[in-house]
Design a protein around this motif. Structure first.
Motif, PDB file in Angstrom:
ATOM      1  N   ALA A  32      35.492  52.476   8.345  1.00 21.89           N
ATOM      2  CA  ALA A  32      35.446  51.795   9.649  1.00 21.89           C
ATOM      3  C   ALA A  32      34.048  51.847  10.257  1.00 21.89           C
ATOM      4  O   ALA A  32      33.395  52.889  10.243  1.00 21.89           O
ATOM      5  N   THR A  33      33.613  50.711  10.774  1.00 21.32           N
ATOM      6  CA  THR A  33      32.353  50.692  11.529  1.00 21.32           C
ATOM      7  C   THR A  33      32.668  51.131  12.954  1.00 21.32           C
ATOM      8  O   THR A  33      33.824  51.078  13.387  1.00 21.32           O
ATOM      9  N   PRO A  34      31.626  51.578  13.680  1.00 19.44           N
ATOM     10  CA  PRO A  34      31.883  51.955  15.077  1.00 19.44           C
ATOM     11  C   PRO A  34      32.579  50.849  15.844  1.00 19.44           C
ATOM     12  O   PRO A  34      33.465  51.105  16.656  1.00 19.44           O
ATOM     13  N   TRP A  37      36.261  50.732  14.867  1.00 22.02           N
ATOM     14  CA  TRP A  37      36.974  51.918  15.355  1.00 22.02           C
ATOM     15  C   TRP A  37      37.215  51.834  16.852  1.00 22.02           C
ATOM     16  O   TRP A  37      38.287  52.146  17.359  1.00 22.02           O
ATOM     17  N   ARG A  38      36.200  51.380  17.595  1.00 18.72           N
ATOM     18  CA  ARG A  38      36.347  51.333  19.056  1.00 18.72           C
ATOM     19  C   ARG A  38      37.227  50.177  19.493  1.00 18.72           C
ATOM     20  O   ARG A  38      37.865  50.239  20.539  1.00 18.72           O
ATOM     21  N   TYR A  40      39.876  49.522  17.839  1.00 23.65           N
ATOM     22  CA  TYR A  40      41.173  50.208  17.670  1.00 23.65           C
ATOM     23  C   TYR A  40      41.446  51.158  18.845  1.00 23.65           C
ATOM     24  O   TYR A  40      42.564  51.248  19.348  1.00 23.65           O
ATOM     25  N   LEU A  41      40.402  51.847  19.321  1.00 22.46           N
ATOM     26  CA  LEU A  41      40.605  52.802  20.414  1.00 22.46           C
ATOM     27  C   LEU A  41      40.868  52.120  21.747  1.00 22.46           C
ATOM     28  O   LEU A  41      41.737  52.545  22.507  1.00 22.46           O
TER      29      LEU A  41
ATOM     30  N   GLU B 661      41.780  60.582  18.834  1.00 21.92           N
ATOM     31  CA  GLU B 661      41.072  59.638  17.964  1.00 21.92           C
ATOM     32  C   GLU B 661      39.672  59.317  18.475  1.00 21.92           C
ATOM     33  O   GLU B 661      38.842  58.808  17.741  1.00 21.92           O
ATOM     34  N   ASP B 662      39.398  59.600  19.749  1.00 22.51           N
ATOM     35  CA  ASP B 662      38.044  59.364  20.262  1.00 22.51           C
ATOM     36  C   ASP B 662      37.159  60.595  20.099  1.00 22.51           C
ATOM     37  O   ASP B 662      36.064  60.649  20.635  1.00 22.51           O
ATOM     38  N   PRO B 849      35.928  59.810  12.587  1.00 25.86           N
ATOM     39  CA  PRO B 849      34.770  58.904  12.669  1.00 25.86           C
ATOM     40  C   PRO B 849      33.888  59.196  13.879  1.00 25.86           C
ATOM     41  O   PRO B 849      32.660  59.226  13.751  1.00 25.86           O
ATOM     42  N   GLU B 850      34.492  59.456  15.013  1.00 26.72           N
ATOM     43  CA  GLU B 850      33.682  59.713  16.203  1.00 26.72           C
ATOM     44  C   GLU B 850      32.849  60.979  16.029  1.00 26.72           C
ATOM     45  O   GLU B 850      31.727  61.062  16.521  1.00 26.72           O
ATOM     46  N   TRP B 853      29.874  60.296  13.856  1.00 26.66           N
ATOM     47  CA  TRP B 853      28.810  59.614  14.606  1.00 26.66           C
ATOM     48  C   TRP B 853      28.186  60.532  15.639  1.00 26.66           C
ATOM     49  O   TRP B 853      26.991  60.464  15.904  1.00 26.66           O
TER      50      TRP B 853
END
Ligand SMILES: [Zn+2]
Lengths: 80, 1169
Positions: A32-34, A37-38, A40-41, B661-662, B849-850, B853
């Motif tokens: 997933a790219t940022p 992913w965001r 999705y969030l 998830e964040d 993922p967060e 990053w």
């Protein structure tokens, strides 16, 4: 207060449930790219019309159920 | 012997509702008046010749009786502490102290001066205009306006009244108990429907009470004699919401002033009748101007003579009938102005009282009474709330239902149209029967969807949709305003002139003019004034009434007290099994979410020192505990925690952090592996419910294929942390079956064994405090026993309890973070100072993922240890960390004075570049001053190397101790007895409704597939209960979830029987003892369902919830299993909830049952199911 059609318990007052929002799908964690992913969030359709939602029957069967709900009329149908 | 009170009281009338056999006194503005039972406040005053009851809102004009009903705007009075009482509706009571409202400066004061003064700025839109510039005049405006404030006085000393609420599930709910409502109710009940008939007034009958008392009595008697109709008088339907969720205010009860009924009606029949509307002309609000229905009510219901000499303006049969009533009552009818032939009135003369009436052409007739009968308003609000838009009929001169309401809502009676009594009743019967038919269909689909029914086959209801009959309308003159201007909205003092002005100023639609003038927005909410307002706006804009349309009617239909809306306040409270001990030992209570916990026992610093020097015990029962079983638990742990779990050995414990998830830290805790596929997870106290839901979410929606069963066991265990250098000595004195030596039971390990004679205790060796410590998880019923044993056997070691505050100091000294205190909703894992735990080399975990990053970017704050340079300064938590230029670079998240170090210590979040040990920070204190503080090397201020918990004193030998006593969470009465080691209540009651504690029953939870082999072996599934051949009761408590109940002390046998059963199926299943984790109460008696309907919104009818039904729902806002198991035909319900809330539920049931005379019945010697 509307009732939600719990496929396990039958119709119950919405106050027995926790709203978990629109149905989303989790991107592949490995790729997933940022932006994906965001999306999705944080991003939701917020449609004026039929939406698929997740609800948790907190004060009932304690199952996560999927409900189709019309956001204008509050009509619902179970979509498990 | 009858005696009648009041100078204006008439001889007995056929339909009168007063009881002339007795009378009593009450006061109005300090003067004493007499009344008969059945008199309203205002009818009693009118019977004594009083005509002025209040002054109007803006102009303070005297106001009298207009409608003689609930909606009489001039009859709002104060009764004792209660403001805004509807004086023409509320019955007078002996000793009642009534006073008038809006009486500045006094009820009798000549108001000419005020009118002159006020008229200047109280015109249309005065709210908006007044509060414009110049600003310097605002205080003056305020001062003047405050004098105008209406609506009575509220005393801050008024005690809280008792209010309650109730749920109802009628097939047909009928709003309005007039001839149509009663006929509809009879037809619906005869068709087999359960009916709730709601009438606003004190008697059924509607207008028949004064138009045809004989017919009213006949219909009322028929309703009373018909099964299936619940009649609520002095009650009102307040609103209709989606899916016929209907609010009813019930006021006809003796034990409570007002009760809110939340009804889920399958069909709603709106039969509110018609409301007579006032006529607009100069002086139309003068006392002595009354509606025809008002004089007919006064004469026929209360036997009060409304005046001496009357003029009647009539446009319909109600006016004509009023003339006959007046003549019969001995009122001289000086003139009849028949509007049907073009006659009209122009104005009334007189200020406090009608003196004369001016007719068209200038003729003046002396009179003290002007009766108007100029038409009707249909109170369509419930239909509007159901989606209908009323349509104006010029023929009927009123709005009629538009016919577009939801198909679960029907209308009959005057709202629907005109007709003779027979025609109205016939229409209502057809509507009632159709309402019952639709309800039966609806009920069929609902029953088909609930799992609680017994096996009886559900038959599809017969009957086909009837064509709904229609009522016609009669011709009525369109009569709204005379040639002069007058009051349109009596409550808000809005005149037809104001409305013309509003339109002239550009507010030319009904909705705009309404808001600008506040017409229809007062306490009467449009019921009297809407159509006149619309007619006036139509007139001013040159449009028709139909084009102008009506304003929107919204809930509430009538004002309701806030107390009734609040109902009972249900706030579940949770207690540990040791809570009563804490209270007896002067613990300062701390409210932590639903939990009440001991904050400290007087001196938290001394408690801290005792832990560091000797040994302390703390009640940590609220720590969340989840029992995890199944082959895939490691997968689950790897997914939810940021660290790794695959290699956790049996008997080992690991600390873990969960993120959302964040990437934001969500919870933390330790998880231990008890067996091959068996784990116990702990969570923060406040996060327990959230984490459970979180775990279920991942399992149910993302990984339904994983073999994991999660069972919350938070209150199945009383949790006691024993901390301090002497903790091994203390614990070993009471523990059997566990090697407590440093080598045998190392740091971060878990064991199970017997403590103080109690089996199945879980012992963790962990250290939130930094000392050698053992966290004992004891089957909850024995919590107090073990707690007291620890104190007794540790007396020579200096043991003493410590509270939450002591623990917070200890953990801060040790540098352990608290999620939610040292982290917030933005704190990602790398900011929480737990870098060592984050394993980015795992394929996946929640929030990964967060965190990848965040690591790449190095952004976010860092959690660090901080010590102020001045060791005596404790910066308050949330103090900001700033640069020399005042830029905020972080904040103090935790701070205390350390009793161990004798200096202030902190944790705080700072920007990453300032997180290096030794960095000097500036703390901005709330008083504005600044102090210097330094970043420390470690989070831990005390013992950063962690050597203290490695103390290696040898364990002691177990000592003899008291015999364990099991205790229910429900405090027994003074008389107790013992059953199977349980201390139980020995009271006996033979009351009709009884509440009994059954917590001591053996309770075993079973999990499996909802439709698999385990379900088959148990013989039931979700919704139904059966008695199995081993004399246990098997409750289908959830999908793939069972609760097996057995006799006291039998849990071990039951447990092994269930384990065998599950094993024999070969299916993945779990069996857990819940005996100590849950409370079990029983309510029995004929009124048990009525009691439950006050605390539970689920339908408990025999059709939906018959004997043997099992369901889970909210009871008094607590998640509770409701299991119906009748006693030889007498309804009985078992209620099963988390142990910690057992006392709360018990108390809530006693409170709800008080009106039924509920009593506590002790636990029977041989409790059966
Ligand atoms: Zn459910």
């Amino acid at each position: 207060m509307i009732q939600l059609p719990c496929p396990w318990c039958g119709p119950r007052n919405a106050s027995e449930f926790t709203h978990h929002g629109e149905v989303t799908s989790r991107p592949d964690v490995g790729t997933a790219t940022p932006e994906e992913w965001r999306r999705y969030l944080y991003f939701r359709q917020n449609a004026n019309g039929w939406v698929d939602e997740n609800w948790y029957h907190t004060a009932g069967c304690r199952r996560f159920i999927r409900v189709r709900r019309h956001t204008l009329s509050n009509e619902t149908e179970a979509a498990r | 012997m009858s005696r009648q009170v009041g100078r204006k009281r008439l001889a007995p009338q056929q339909g009168e509702v007063i009881d002339r056999r007795t009378s009593f006194e009450f006061s109005f503005n300090g003067k004493t008046y007499a009344a008969h039972p059945g008199d309203t406040i205002v009818s009693a005053l009118a019977a004594d010749g009083e005509r002025v009851f209040s002054r109007s809102f803006k102009y303070h004009r005297p106001r009298g009786l207009l409608t003689a009903s609930f909606h009489d705007p001039g009859c709002m009075v104060q009764v004792g502490d209660e403001p805004n009482v509807r004086g023409a509706h509320r019955l007078a009571e002996p000793g009642m102290a009534v006073s008038s409202q809006n009486t500045w400066p006094s009820l009798k004061f000549d108001v000419k001066a005020i009118n002159r003064f006020a008229g200047r700025f109280l015109t249309a839109g005065f709210y908006y205009k007044t509060f414009m510039k110049p600003e310097f005049l605002w205080p003056t405006y305020q001062k003047v306006l405050r004098q105008f404030v209406h609506a009575g006085e509220i005393s801050p000393d008024t005690p809280h009244d008792y209010y309650d609420k109730r749920y109802a599930h009628p097939d047909v709910l009928i709003a309005g108990g007039g001839p149509a409502g009663m006929s509809a109710a009879l037809a619906a009940a005869r068709a087999g429907a359960s009916v709730m008939l709601v009438e606003e007034e004190h008697q059924l009958g509607g207008h028949l009470r004064w138009t045809n008392p004989g017919a009213a009595a006949e219909l009322t008697a028929e309703v009373a004699a018909t099964d299936g109709i619940e009649v609520l008088t002095n009650s009102v339907v307040l609103g209709r919401y989606d899916q016929n969720w209907i609010a009813v205010a019930q006021r006809d009860l003796s034990h409570v002033r007002e009760r809110l009924i939340k009804a889920r009606a399958r069909t709603l029949v709106v039969a509110g009748g018609l409301i007579e509307r006032p006529y607009v002309f100069a002086g139309n609000d003068t006392p002595g101007v009354m509606l025809s229905t008002a004089v007919r009510r006064l004469i026929n219901l209360h036997a009060v003579k409304p005046g001496e000499r009357a003029v009647v303006l009539t446009a319909n049969e109600s006016g004509d009938a009023a003339i006959a009533d007046l003549e019969r009552a001995g009122v001289e009818v000086a003139h009849v102005a028949d509007a049907r032939t073009g006659e009209d009135v122009v104005r009334v003369h007189g200020r406090k009282d009608v003196r004369a009436v001016e007719l068209t052409g200038g003729r003046r007739v002396n009179a003290d009474l002007l009766v108007t009968a100029t038409g009707w308003t249909a109170p369509t609000s419930l239909l509007n709330m159901a989606g209908d838009v009323p349509v104006y009929s010029p023929k009927a001169a009123r709005f009629l239902p538009g016919g577009t309401a939801d198909d679960t809502v029907l209308a009959t009676g005057g709202i629907a149209g005109d007709g003779s009594l027979d025609q109205l009743c016939e229409h209502a019967e057809a509507i009632g029967a159709e309402a019952a038919r639709r309800a039966a269909n609806h009920r069929y689909h609902q029953l088909a969807a609930v799992p609680t029914r017994n096996d009886g086959k559900l038959s599809k209801p017969k009957g086909t949709a009837a064509t709904l009959p229609e009522l016609g309308v009669r011709q009525h003159p369109e009569l709204f305003r005379a040639s002069t201007h007058g009051i349109v909205d009596y409550s808000e003092d809005v005149s037809s002139k104001d409305l013309h002005l509003a339109v002239a100023e550009g507010y030319d639609s009904a909705e705009l003019a309404k808001r600008f003038t506040t017409a229809t927005m007062g306490p009467i909410q449009g019921k009297l004034e809407t159509i006149n307002a619309i007619a006036t706006i139509a007139e001013a804009t040159g449009k028709t009434i139909a084009e102008t349309g009506t304003t929107t009617w919204r809930p509430m239909y009538t004002p309701v007290s806030l107390g009734a809306l609040a109902g009972r306040i249900f706030e579940p409270v949770r207690y540990s099994p040791m809570q009563r001990w804490h209270e007896q030992h002067n613990a300062t209570p701390l409210v932590a979410g639903q939990w009440i916990r001991p904050d400290h026992y007087g001196d938290p610093a001394a408690e801290v020192r005792n832990v560091r020097e000797n040994v302390g015990i703390i009640d940590v029962t609220p720590i969340g505990k989840l029992d995890l079983q199944g082959a895939d638990v490691p997968k689950l742990l790897n997914l939810l925690y940021v660290n790794k779990w695959s290699k956790l050995g049996i008997g080992r414990v690991r600390y873990g952090v969960m993120c959302a998830e964040d990437g934001v830290v969500m919870d933390d805790g330790v998880t231990g592996r008890l067996g091959e596929d068996h784990y116990l997870m702990s969570t923060t106290s406040s996060g327990a419910a959230r984490v459970w839901e979180w775990v279920e979410n991942w399992l149910q929606t993302e990984h339904p294929d994983w073999q994991v069963h999660v069972t919350p066991v938070t209150t199945a265990y009383a949790s006691i942390n024993v901390a301090g250098p002497k903790s091994r000595e203390l614990v070993s004195r009471l523990t059997e079956g566990v090697d407590l030596s440093a080598e045998g039971f190392g740091y971060m390990q878990v064991r199970t064994g017997r403590v103080a004679g109690v089996d199945d205790c879980v012992l963790w060796r962990i250290g939130f405090t930094g000392e050698l410590s053992y966290e004992l998880h004891v089957p909850a019923s024995y919590g107090l026993h073990v707690w007291e044993a620890l104190l007794e056997h540790g007396r020579d070691l200096g043991v003493r309890p410590f509270g939450v505050e002591g623990q917070r100091i200890l953990r801060l000294e040790k540098g352990h973070l608290i999620v939610g205190q040292d982290t917030d909703g933005l704190t990602k894992a790398w900011s929480a100072g737990i870098d060592w735990a984050i394993k980015l080399d795992k394929d996946d975990f929640v929030g990964k993922p967060e965190l990848v990053w965040q690591k790449e970017n190095g952004d976010g704050a860092r959690l660090v240890g901080i010590q102020p340079v001045d060791r005596d300064v404790v910066p308050p938590e949330a103090s900001q960390l700033v640069t020399s230029r005042g830029t905020i670079v972080g904040r103090i998240t935790s701070s205390r004075m350390s009793p161990t170090l004798g200096r202030s210590i902190c944790l705080g979040q700072v920007d990453a570049e300032l997180a290096k040990p030794g960095t000097l920070l500036t703390v901005h204190l709330p008083n504005g001053s600044k102090v210097a503080a330094r970043v420390t090397e470690h989070h831990a201020h005390v013992d950063p190397e962690g050597t203290r918990q490695n103390i290696d004193t040898p364990p002691s030998q177990p000592r003899p101790h008291a015999t364990p006593v099991a205790r229910s969470p429900i405090a027994p009465g003074t008389k107790t007895t013992t059953i199977a080691s349980w201390q139980v209540d020995a009271r006996r009651s033979s009351a009709g409704l009884r509440l009994t504690d059954h917590t001591l029953l053996a309770k075993v939870g079973v999990r499996g597939r909802h439709d698999g082999a385990i379900a088959e072996a148990l013989g039931t599934s979700y919704g139904r209960t059966i008695r199995d051949n081993g004399s246990a009761v098997v409750v289908g408590s959830g999908p793939g979830e069972w609760l097996v109940l057995g006799s006291p002390g039998g849990q071990d046998k039951l447990l092994s029987r269930m384990r065998d059963l599950v094993e024999n199926t070969g299916e993945f299943g779990t069996v857990i003892d819940q005996t100590h984790g849950r409370a079990l109460l029983k309510i029995s008696g004929e009124e048990a369902a009525d009691l439950l309907a006050k605390v539970c919104g689920v339908e408990l009818s025999d059709a939906a919830t018959p004997d043997g039904a099992a369901l889970r729902t909210s009871v008094a806002r607590l998640v509770t299993d409701v299991i119906r198991l009748d006693d030889n035909g007498v309804p009985a319900y078992f209620l099963h909830c988390e142990r910690s809330s057992g006392q709360y539920l018990f108390d809530a049931l006693l409170d709800a049952g008080a009106e039924f005379g509920i009593e506590v019945d002790g636990t029977p010697a041989a409790p059966t199911l």
